[in-house]
Write a protein that holds these residues in place. Structure first.
Motif, PDB file in Angstrom:
ATOM      1  N   LYS A  50      20.189 -14.941 -16.304  1.00 56.14           N
ATOM      2  CA  LYS A  50      20.843 -16.039 -17.009  1.00 56.14           C
ATOM      3  C   LYS A  50      22.188 -16.288 -16.332  1.00 56.14           C
ATOM      4  CE  LYS A  50      18.816 -15.009 -21.538  1.00 56.14           C
ATOM      5  NZ  LYS A  50      19.109 -14.653 -22.953  1.00 56.14           N
ATOM      6  N   HIS A  51      22.354 -17.463 -15.749  1.00 51.37           N
ATOM      7  CA  HIS A  51      23.561 -17.734 -14.959  1.00 51.37           C
ATOM      8  C   HIS A  51      24.833 -17.687 -15.803  1.00 51.37           C
ATOM      9  CE1 HIS A  51      20.296 -19.383 -12.419  1.00 51.37           C
ATOM     10  NE2 HIS A  51      21.053 -18.925 -11.437  1.00 51.37           N
ATOM     11  N   THR A  52      24.692 -17.849 -17.128  1.00 55.43           N
ATOM     12  CA  THR A  52      25.874 -17.763 -17.993  1.00 55.43           C
ATOM     13  C   THR A  52      26.463 -16.354 -18.005  1.00 55.43           C
ATOM     14  OG1 THR A  52      24.387 -17.385 -19.875  1.00 55.43           O
ATOM     15  CG2 THR A  52      25.137 -19.650 -19.504  1.00 55.43           C
ATOM     16  N   ASN A  53      25.636 -15.343 -17.671  1.00 51.87           N
ATOM     17  CA  ASN A  53      26.137 -13.961 -17.614  1.00 51.87           C
ATOM     18  C   ASN A  53      27.100 -13.732 -16.451  1.00 51.87           C
ATOM     19  OD1 ASN A  53      24.792 -12.986 -19.898  1.00 51.87           O
ATOM     20  ND2 ASN A  53      22.910 -12.602 -18.748  1.00 51.87           N
ATOM     21  N   TYR A  54      27.107 -14.650 -15.486  1.00 51.39           N
ATOM     22  CA  TYR A  54      28.011 -14.517 -14.342  1.00 51.39           C
ATOM     23  C   TYR A  54      29.366 -15.179 -14.605  1.00 51.39           C
ATOM     24  CZ  TYR A  54      23.928 -13.105 -11.571  1.00 51.39           C
ATOM     25  OH  TYR A  54      22.823 -12.451 -11.076  1.00 51.39           O
ATOM     26  N   VAL A  62      21.753  -9.018 -18.174  1.00 47.92           N
ATOM     27  CA  VAL A  62      22.471  -8.646 -19.394  1.00 47.92           C
ATOM     28  C   VAL A  62      23.970  -8.857 -19.174  1.00 47.92           C
ATOM     29  CG1 VAL A  62      22.984  -6.767 -20.999  1.00 47.92           C
ATOM     30  CG2 VAL A  62      20.708  -6.951 -20.015  1.00 47.92           C
ATOM     31  N   ASN A  63      24.677  -9.294 -20.217  1.00 47.56           N
ATOM     32  CA  ASN A  63      26.117  -9.441 -20.122  1.00 47.56           C
ATOM     33  C   ASN A  63      26.775  -8.098 -19.801  1.00 47.56           C
ATOM     34  OD1 ASN A  63      29.008  -9.439 -21.512  1.00 47.56           O
ATOM     35  ND2 ASN A  63      28.463 -11.562 -21.067  1.00 47.56           N
ATOM     36  N   TYR A  64      27.777  -8.124 -18.924  1.00 54.55           N
ATOM     37  CA  TYR A  64      28.410  -6.897 -18.436  1.00 54.55           C
ATOM     38  C   TYR A  64      28.961  -6.017 -19.551  1.00 54.55           C
ATOM     39  CZ  TYR A  64      33.074  -8.866 -19.227  1.00 54.55           C
ATOM     40  OH  TYR A  64      34.208  -9.376 -19.802  1.00 54.55           O
ATOM     41  N   LYS A  65      29.375  -6.631 -20.678  1.00 58.14           N
ATOM     42  CA  LYS A  65      29.969  -5.864 -21.769  1.00 58.14           C
ATOM     43  C   LYS A  65      28.980  -4.890 -22.404  1.00 58.14           C
ATOM     44  CE  LYS A  65      33.357  -9.441 -22.971  1.00 58.14           C
ATOM     45  NZ  LYS A  65      33.826 -10.377 -24.025  1.00 58.14           N
ATOM     46  N   GLN A  66      27.696  -5.120 -22.222  1.00 61.87           N
ATOM     47  CA  GLN A  66      26.670  -4.285 -22.828  1.00 61.87           C
ATOM     48  C   GLN A  66      26.185  -3.177 -21.906  1.00 61.87           C
ATOM     49  OE1 GLN A  66      24.353  -8.135 -23.898  1.00 61.87           O
ATOM     50  NE2 GLN A  66      23.737  -6.662 -25.449  1.00 61.87           N
ATOM     51  N   GLN A  76      14.622  -3.413 -21.280  1.00 64.68           N
ATOM     52  CA  GLN A  76      14.259  -3.369 -22.701  1.00 64.68           C
ATOM     53  C   GLN A  76      14.856  -4.555 -23.451  1.00 64.68           C
ATOM     54  OE1 GLN A  76      15.685   0.515 -23.739  1.00 64.68           O
ATOM     55  NE2 GLN A  76      13.843   1.579 -22.999  1.00 64.68           N
ATOM     56  N   ALA A  77      16.037  -5.005 -23.019  1.00 63.23           N
ATOM     57  CA  ALA A  77      16.698  -6.146 -23.665  1.00 63.23           C
ATOM     58  C   ALA A  77      15.900  -7.436 -23.484  1.00 63.23           C
ATOM     59  CB  ALA A  77      18.115  -6.321 -23.111  1.00 63.23           C
ATOM     60  N   ILE A  78      15.135  -7.511 -22.401  1.00 64.65           N
ATOM     61  CA  ILE A  78      14.305  -8.707 -22.174  1.00 64.65           C
ATOM     62  C   ILE A  78      12.843  -8.415 -22.483  1.00 64.65           C
ATOM     63  CG2 ILE A  78      15.886  -9.749 -20.492  1.00 64.65           C
ATOM     64  CD1 ILE A  78      14.131  -8.618 -18.259  1.00 64.65           C
ATOM     65  N   HIS A  79      12.623  -7.319 -23.256  1.00 66.47           N
ATOM     66  CA  HIS A  79      11.296  -6.954 -23.769  1.00 66.47           C
ATOM     67  C   HIS A  79      10.288  -6.629 -22.666  1.00 66.47           C
ATOM     68  CE1 HIS A  79      13.000  -8.355 -27.516  1.00 66.47           C
ATOM     69  NE2 HIS A  79      13.201  -9.565 -26.996  1.00 66.47           N
ATOM     70  N   GLN A  80      10.780  -5.988 -21.608  1.00 65.56           N
ATOM     71  CA  GLN A  80       9.904  -5.517 -20.526  1.00 65.56           C
ATOM     72  C   GLN A  80       9.848  -3.990 -20.586  1.00 65.56           C
ATOM     73  OE1 GLN A  80       8.192  -7.629 -18.355  1.00 65.56           O
ATOM     74  NE2 GLN A  80       8.957  -9.227 -19.738  1.00 65.56           N
ATOM     75  N   THR A  81       9.322  -3.455 -21.708  1.00 66.15           N
ATOM     76  CA  THR A  81       9.369  -2.016 -21.959  1.00 66.15           C
ATOM     77  C   THR A  81       8.561  -1.226 -20.937  1.00 66.15           C
ATOM     78  OG1 THR A  81       9.580  -2.488 -24.311  1.00 66.15           O
ATOM     79  CG2 THR A  81       9.015  -0.238 -23.705  1.00 66.15           C
ATOM     80  N   GLN A  82       7.372  -1.708 -20.596  1.00 68.59           N
ATOM     81  CA  GLN A  82       6.540  -0.988 -19.616  1.00 68.59           C
ATOM     82  C   GLN A  82       7.211  -0.954 -18.251  1.00 68.59           C
ATOM     83  OE1 GLN A  82       2.820  -3.144 -19.962  1.00 68.59           O
ATOM     84  NE2 GLN A  82       1.985  -1.612 -21.374  1.00 68.59           N
ATOM     85  N   PHE A  83       7.859  -2.056 -17.903  1.00 68.55           N
ATOM     86  CA  PHE A  83       8.607  -2.110 -16.650  1.00 68.55           C
ATOM     87  C   PHE A  83       9.760  -1.112 -16.684  1.00 68.55           C
ATOM     88  CE2 PHE A  83      10.669  -5.327 -13.487  1.00 68.55           C
ATOM     89  CZ  PHE A  83      10.446  -4.428 -12.462  1.00 68.55           C
TER      90      PHE A  83
END
Length: 466
Positions: free
Chosen positions: A205-209, A284-288, A300-307
């Motif tokens: 997500k480019h907003t994270n930059y 993911v936003n850097y603060k997290q 996991q935040a983007i629901h790619q648990t197996q990955f």
């Protein structure tokens, strides 16, 4: 001869070459890159990008990794010139003993032994945490008493001790078996990282930059204190090429092979670290990201648990290869001390059957296993960068002396841009030391004072130079 003059007496390269002649020269460029990348792409890439983004640089952590890589490349060329001129075991310890005198060489080696021992123990502790998380995914629960040492309310970090013992068993089988396992594991690890970089790029997500370099980190000269503090902390991630120099006595055609191994390691590692950081801070936003498993957390935040499970396996493989390479290097440095009499001579013996420094390997492993089993990760990691940067400082400036020693003339690799590049790299080393936390510098000073005391009480009297 006064005590001062004796302490600064210089060792002979010919003596080192003769002492190391029993070691087999079988390592190639590919083997050195495998050792280097195996060390560099270890715990660092799976922990540091998240922590440094959250605490110091935000998405600009990728810039910090790029700066660290450029600086490491400059310092790496200095190590390459030394190892080309002096293809002996011991890395900065041996080089310092020849260029500056025995006491400086000893203190550089004393700093590196702290770096290697603590790095092995720290990475083994990280391996234990990742392995426990993987087991929890499959519903396996280990008792807390076996996952932490007494300082954290447990008895012993069992997984950390076990991985060190497993690696030791592999190393004891000989260099050929060890390098095959290392090379294979490195290929698997790089493939998994490539999978994260390519797959994760679809979830950016480019907003994270935005902002790329957050204002809360704009302190110090030109507002760059955040990036430079991150760079100083990240140096730990690039100590792999340093370990390559420790194996110069076991390398084929070191005049050409050493620089290829070191530069190849820095280039591959820099590319992976920068791309990994860009993708991670884009997902993911850097603060997290102030967590110990940022890559798995991001997936996991983007629901790619197996990955995320695949990345965890990649982290375990990465830490395994780093432990193998660092135990390998720490045993060679311990051997060098024994070879020269600064530690008990039995540590400098080579086994006739395996052509390995078995005694040095056993001592290194026992100390590393004790540290890993009983001491927390954050305590172990705090001192690693200080020893690394001190060695880089003396080796970069040492090139200026090496070129002026007629008895050390060599026809191998030479740092381009002499004397400007090694001088600049030395200045950067000193500057990065000042960016380390005060408590780290205080603890490191105590370690150095212990080293000075050991040298004058034991080392000077038992040294071969005496």
């Amino acid at each position: 001869m006064s005590i001062f003059a004796r302490a600064f007496k210089r060792e002979s390269v010919d003596n080192y070459m003769q002492a190391d002649s029993h070691m087999s020269r079988i390592l190639t460029t590919r083997d050195l890159i495998g050792l280097g990348v195996g060390t560099v792409i270890g715990t660092g890439i799976f922990i540091l990008p998240g922590h440094e983004a959250a605490q110091h640089a935000g998405p600009a952590v990728s810039i910090a990794f790029l700066i660290a890589a450029i600086y490491s490349g400059l310092s790496g060329m200095s190590f390459a010139e030394f190892s080309s001129a002096m293809p002996v075991a011991g890395s900065a310890y041996s080089y310092g003993s020849v260029i500056y005198g025995e006491i400086i060489g000893w203190l550089l080696g004393w700093s590196l032994i702290l770096e290697y021992f603590l790095a092995v123990s720290a990475i083994a502790t990280g391996f234990s945490a990742y392995l426990n998380n993987l087991l929890l995914t499959f519903g396996v629960h280990m008792p807390k008493s076996l996952l932490a040492g007494p300082m954290e309310g447990g008895i012993v970090n069992l997984f950390a001790v076990m991985i060190i013992l497993l690696v030791t068993a592999i190393l004891s089988r000989g260099l050929n078996a060890s390098k095959k396992i290392e090379n294979g594991a490195v290929i698997l690890k790089v493939a998994i990282l490539g999978l994260f970089i390519i797959g994760g790029s679809f979830f950016i997500k480019h907003t994270n930059y935005v902002p790329f370099y957050p204002k809360e980190f704009h302190t110090g000269l030109l507002g760059l204190n955040g990036i430079m503090s991150a760079t100083a902390s990240i140096i730990f991630a690039f100590l792999g090429f340093d370990t390559i120099a420790a194996h110069a006595a076991e390398v084929k055609n070191p005049q050409k092979t050493m620089v290829r191994g070191i530069v190849g390691t820095v280039l591959i590692s820099a590319l992976l670290y920068v791309l990994f950081s860009i993708v991670l801070t884009g997902i993911v936003n850097y603060k997290q990201l102030g967590v110990d498993d940022p890559a798995a957390f991001a997936l996991q935040a983007i629901h790619q648990t197996q990955f995320a499970v695949v990345i965890t396996v990649g982290a375990l493989v990465g830490m395994f290869t780093a432990i193998l390479a660092l135990i390998y290097a720490s045993s060679r440095l311990t051997y060098s001390f024994g070879r020269d009499g600064l530690l008990p001579r039995s540590l400098g013996k080579i086994s006739k059957s395996s052509r390995l420094p078995v005694n040095a390997l056993l001592v290194a492993v026992v100390i590393e296993a004790i540290f890993a089993g009983l001491i927390p990760l954050n305590t172990l990691a705090s001192l690693i960068n200080a020893g690394t940067l001190l060695a880089f400082t003396f080796i970069n400036f040492g090139v200026l002396i090496l070129r002026r020693r007629p008895d050390l003339a060599h026809d191998g690799f030479k740092v381009p841009g002499y004397p400007v590049i090694p001088f600049i790299a030395g200045i950067i080393s000193l500057y990065l030391i000042t960016k380390l936390p005060i408590d780290t510098l205080e603890l490191f000073s105590i370690w150095v004072l212990i080293g000075v005391a050991w040298y004058f009480i034991y080392g000077m009297r038992h040294s071969k130079l005496s």
